[in-house]
Write an enzyme that holds these catalytic residues in place. Structure first.
Site, PDB file in Angstrom:
ATOM      1  CG  HIS A   1     -47.526  57.943  81.377  1.00 30.44           C
ATOM      2  ND1 HIS A   1     -46.766  58.558  80.414  1.00 30.44           N
ATOM      3  CD2 HIS A   1     -46.996  56.717  81.557  1.00 30.44           C
ATOM      4  CE1 HIS A   1     -45.815  57.719  80.014  1.00 30.44           C
ATOM      5  NE2 HIS A   1     -45.935  56.592  80.699  1.00 30.44           N
TER       6      HIS A   1
ATOM      7  CD  GLU B   1     -43.676  55.161  83.693  1.00 28.64           C
ATOM      8  OE1 GLU B   1     -43.772  53.996  83.338  1.00 28.64           O
ATOM      9  OE2 GLU B   1     -44.170  56.104  83.040  1.00 28.64           O
TER      10      GLU B   1
ATOM     11  CG  ASN C   1     -48.872  52.847  79.401  1.00 30.13           C
ATOM     12  OD1 ASN C   1     -49.849  52.858  78.646  1.00 30.13           O
ATOM     13  ND2 ASN C   1     -48.231  53.953  79.759  1.00 30.13           N
ATOM     14  CD1 TRP C   2     -49.605  46.952  75.806  1.00 33.14           C
ATOM     15  CD2 TRP C   2     -51.664  46.534  75.036  1.00 33.14           C
ATOM     16  NE1 TRP C   2     -49.806  45.598  75.864  1.00 33.14           N
ATOM     17  CE2 TRP C   2     -51.060  45.314  75.406  1.00 33.14           C
ATOM     18  CE3 TRP C   2     -52.963  46.518  74.525  1.00 33.14           C
ATOM     19  CZ2 TRP C   2     -51.727  44.089  75.268  1.00 33.14           C
ATOM     20  CZ3 TRP C   2     -53.624  45.306  74.400  1.00 33.14           C
ATOM     21  CH2 TRP C   2     -53.003  44.100  74.760  1.00 33.14           C
ATOM     22  CE  LYS C   3     -45.698  54.496  77.148  1.00 31.99           C
ATOM     23  NZ  LYS C   3     -44.410  55.163  77.148  1.00 31.99           N
TER      24      LYS C   3
ATOM     25  CB  SER D   1     -35.878  51.423  78.658  1.00 31.90           C
ATOM     26  OG  SER D   1     -36.111  52.544  77.834  1.00 31.90           O
TER      27      SER D   1
HETATM   28  P1  13P Z   1     -41.148  52.145  77.886  1.00 31.59           P
HETATM   29  O1  13P Z   1     -41.158  50.795  78.583  1.00 31.59           O
HETATM   30  O2  13P Z   1     -41.487  52.031  76.433  1.00 31.59           O
HETATM   31  O3  13P Z   1     -39.907  52.892  78.171  1.00 31.59           O
HETATM   32  O4  13P Z   1     -42.350  52.976  78.506  1.00 31.59           O
HETATM   33  C1  13P Z   1     -42.397  53.143  79.869  1.00 31.59           C
HETATM   34  C2  13P Z   1     -43.663  53.805  80.183  1.00 31.59           C
HETATM   35  O5  13P Z   1     -43.852  54.970  79.875  1.00 31.59           O
HETATM   36  C3  13P Z   1     -44.696  52.985  80.848  1.00 31.59           C
HETATM   37  O6  13P Z   1     -45.720  53.762  81.346  1.00 31.59           O
END
Ligand code: 13P
Length: 259
Positions: free
Chosen positions: A98, A170, A8-10, A220
């Site tokens: 999310h 998550e 998930n690159w956001k 993480s």
């Molecule tokens: P991180 O791996 O940066 O903690 O993000 C997790 C996340 O929100 C994946 O959707």
């Protein structure tokens, strides 16, 4: 059931950066067949990645996913993207619910439920995110929070449909927000959450359906902890944010999956 490792690159990476990432990743994981690998870039990079991925010769075809979509088929919804648009561009997965969408964009369970139903109607595989926040963890309300999210977001989903959905556990307090030193859940805490979700699915749809549904961990995950998290019995993959932004570290996570 192959483990699912999704990036998930956001809101990161331009089109150019996205294409060069998947070229590099493909070289690094060409012969890794243990995991199903999905990249969820920003909407703007979907088309270019779709073309690039189709042109790649690999034993492990990298798949494409989106980070969000609208529940309606089309209409006056400024700024939104429909399931048909995602299918047309080559997406096979879509992340729904999310915690950043829930917190920052006020998405609630009933709306997420409509998105899950629409995605399935279009044969897009939802990655449905659930997880408690810090306050719920501190007050002993984590399981209640996750249970409510599952109950509401999976409302009306049949036994035959459930295994098309990947549930991403998550815990909100474990999400890095870009800090590479942020702590993930311990493997025991993560497994505890996953087995709660598995039991919930068993109660909802029986053991067979529940055991063919992937429950993946997000928060993480990185090369340093991927192997131990992914070796837990109810952890069927990962949804990776920050550590998926480098092809090398994402490839290391993919290589941590043992068949
Ligand atoms: P991180 O791996 O940066 O903690 O993000 C997790 C996340 O929100 C994946 O959707």
């Amino acid at each position: 059931m192959k483990k699912l490792i999704a990036a998930n690159w956001k809101m990161n990476k331009t089109i150019k950066e996205s294409v060069s990432f998947v070229k590099e990743l493909n070289e690094l994981i060409k012969r890794e067949k243990n995991a199903e690998v999905v990249i969820c870039p920003p909407f703007t990079a979907l088309e270019a990645l779709s073309k690039e991925l189709k042109s790649q010769k690999s034993e492990n075809q990298i798949l494409l996913g989106a980070q969000n979509m609208h529940y309606e088929e089309n209409g006056a919804f400024t700024g939104e993207i429909s399931a048909a648009m995602l299918m047309e561009i080559g997406c096979e997965y879509v992340i729904l619910g999310h915690s950043e969408r829930r917190e920052i964009f006020c998405e609630h369970d009933a709306l997420i439920n409509r998105k899950v139903i629409t995605a399935l109607k279009h044969s897009l595989n939802p990655i449905l995110c659930v997880g408690e926040n810090l306050e719920q963890k501190k007050t002993g309300k984590a399981k209640e929070a996750i249970g409510n999210q599952l109950k509401n977001c999976l409302n009306g989903i049949s036994k035959n449909q459930i295994s098309k959905i990947s549930i991403a556990y998550e815990p909100v307090w474990a999400i890095s927000k870009g800090d590479p030193n942020h702590k993930a859940a311990t493997k025991e805490d993560a497994e505890n959450g996953h087995s709660f979700i598995r039991d919930f699915l068993i109660k909802m749809h029986g053991r067979d359906a529940a055991e063919s549904t992937r429950i993946i961990y997000g928060g993480s995950m990185k090369p340093e902890n991927a192997k131990e998290l992914l070796s837990m019995p109810n952890i069927n993959g990962g949804l990776v944010g920050n550590a998926s932004l480098s092809a090398k570290s994402f490839a290391e996570i993919i290589k941590s999956v043992i068949s």
